[in-house]
Each structure stands twice: as structure tokens, then as C-alpha cells.
Design a protein around this motif. Structure first.
Motif, mmCIF file in Angstrom:
data_model
loop_
_atom_site.group_PDB
_atom_site.id
_atom_site.type_symbol
_atom_site.label_atom_id
_atom_site.label_comp_id
_atom_site.label_asym_id
_atom_site.label_seq_id
_atom_site.Cartn_x
_atom_site.Cartn_y
_atom_site.Cartn_z
ATOM 1 N N SER A 169 61.201 130.686 94.676
ATOM 2 C CA SER A 169 60.007 131.516 94.522
ATOM 3 C C SER A 169 59.816 132.281 95.816
ATOM 4 C CB SER A 169 58.776 130.642 94.257
ATOM 5 O OG SER A 169 58.928 129.921 93.065
ATOM 6 N N ASN A 170 59.736 133.605 95.717
ATOM 7 C CA ASN A 170 59.551 134.432 96.899
ATOM 8 C C ASN A 170 58.085 134.807 97.029
ATOM 9 O OD1 ASN A 170 62.318 134.584 97.682
ATOM 10 N ND2 ASN A 170 62.644 135.892 95.909
ATOM 11 N N GLY A 171 57.554 134.589 98.210
ATOM 12 C CA GLY A 171 56.146 134.871 98.413
ATOM 13 C C GLY A 171 55.875 135.510 99.749
ATOM 14 N N SER A 172 54.634 135.925 99.891
ATOM 15 C CA SER A 172 54.182 136.469 101.165
ATOM 16 C C SER A 172 52.822 135.872 101.481
ATOM 17 C CB SER A 172 54.102 137.995 101.117
ATOM 18 O OG SER A 172 53.183 138.407 100.136
ATOM 19 N N ILE A 173 52.584 135.729 102.757
ATOM 20 C CA ILE A 173 51.322 135.164 103.220
ATOM 21 C C ILE A 173 50.442 136.325 103.671
ATOM 22 C CG2 ILE A 173 50.247 133.733 104.975
ATOM 23 C CD1 ILE A 173 52.677 131.900 104.747
ATOM 24 N N THR A 174 49.325 136.504 102.958
ATOM 25 C CA THR A 174 48.414 137.591 103.291
ATOM 26 C C THR A 174 47.325 137.149 104.248
ATOM 27 O OG1 THR A 174 47.116 137.171 101.289
ATOM 28 C CG2 THR A 174 48.864 138.824 101.131
ATOM 29 N N THR A 175 47.005 135.863 104.239
ATOM 30 C CA THR A 175 46.023 135.310 105.172
ATOM 31 C C THR A 175 46.492 133.915 105.582
ATOM 32 O OG1 THR A 175 44.204 136.437 104.030
ATOM 33 C CG2 THR A 175 43.599 134.643 105.508
ATOM 34 N N LEU A 176 46.480 133.659 106.872
ATOM 35 C CA LEU A 176 46.756 132.323 107.392
ATOM 36 C C LEU A 176 45.955 132.157 108.668
ATOM 37 C CD1 LEU A 176 48.191 129.611 107.417
ATOM 38 C CD2 LEU A 176 50.148 130.720 108.519
ATOM 39 N N ASN A 177 44.912 131.336 108.583
ATOM 40 C CA ASN A 177 44.114 131.069 109.772
ATOM 41 C C ASN A 177 43.784 129.581 109.815
ATOM 42 O OD1 ASN A 177 41.757 130.685 108.143
ATOM 43 N ND2 ASN A 177 41.348 132.881 108.192
#
Length: 158
Positions: free
Chosen positions: A120-128
Motif C-alpha cells: 500500500s503506497n501512502g503519503s503523510i500529510t500531517t505528522l506532529n
């Protein structure tokens, strides 16, 4: 003498304010940890059409689910949901173990579940410190239809 004192004061003020050190202390939060899913948005895009998004809010039972990202690039996904007995929660399926590859600079993540061929290919739009938004692209049978599932998570302190 006054002119010299004013010149010296002006120069001192210029040096003191003009040479401040840029405090570039950008904090980078790790993906590693335990995450509680709160909701998801499923966006479907069909070629030539407007995108359609559906918000899925999780029940209290579904919010007991956990996604764990371990430091050694392995993880576990535990899913909970409403049981047949009203007011009770139940594990929906056995834990799903996975491996992952996280590219911090590109903010991309590739998750491969045990027993599956395609990752599964994903992207992280928010990581805090407290929030993770993970968008995972899903394959569809129709090449003109694209689907993305964006999960919103809350970090669970350990």
C-alpha cells in the motif's frame, strides 16, 4: 563628542539587532508509536469527473483500534468494532502484521501486509506530536478511477 556617542550607540544597536541567530529548531516527530484511528475520508476520482469524498466517523468501539509502528520498520494493525451484543465491542479480525518503509524527506510510506503481494503506497500529510494523517492510495479495477483513503489518527502515549 555627542555625535560620536550617538554614532557608537547607533552602531551598537545595529550590530545587536542585525546579527540575530536564526533559531531554526524544527521539531521532527517520529512515525514510530501507537496510533488510534479517529476517522477516515474516502476520496474517489473518476477521470473527467469532480472528486467525491465521503467522511467516515468512527464509533467508540472502532476508536479502540490501534496501528503500531515499531522502530525496526514492522507494525501491527488491530481493528475493533461493534459486536452483535449492543453496547459491547469486539475484535473484528486477527491482528494484521506489516512491514513499512518511511521516507521522511518525501513524507511517503509504503506498507506491506503479511501475505500480500502489492504494498500500500501512502503519503503523510500531517505528522506532529499528537496527530497523524495518512493517505493511502487504493487500486481499483477501473484504470480511470482513483481512490484514496485518508486516516486521521491520535498518538497514544506509552
Amino acid at each position: 563628542m555627542k555625535k560620536l556617542a550617538l554614532l557608537f550607540a547607533g552602531l551598537s544597536l545595529f550590530i545587536a539587532t542585525g546579527c540575530n541567530k536564526d533559531d531554526d529548531t524544527t521539531v521532527e516527530y517520529p512515525l514510530v508509536g501507537v496510533w488510534q484511528p479517529l476517522k477516515e475520508v474516502v476520496t474517489t476520482i473518476e477521470t473527467g469527473e469532480q472528486p467525491v469524498s465521503d467522511l467516515i466517523t468512527y464509533s467508540d468501539c472502532q476508536k479502540q483500534s490501534r496501528w503500531t509502528f515499531n522502530p525496526e520498520a514492522t507494525g501491527k494493525r488491530t481493528e475493533w468494532g461493534d459486536s452483535a451484543t449492543p453496547g459491547q465491542c469486539a475484535a473484528l479480525s486477527p491482528d494484521r502484521t506489516f512491514t513499512y518503509n518511511y521516507d521522511k524527506s518525501g513524507k511517503t510510506v509504503q506498507i506491506k501486509y503479511q501475505g500480500t503481494v502489492e504494498p500500500s503506497n501512502g503519503s503523510i500529510t500531517t505528522l506532529n506530536e499528537t496527530t497523524l494523517n495518512l493517505a493511502i492510495r487504493e487500486n481499483t479495477a477501473d484504470p480511470d478511477v482513483y481512490k484514496t483513503r485518508t486516516y486521521t489518527f491520535k498518538r497514544i502515549p506509552q
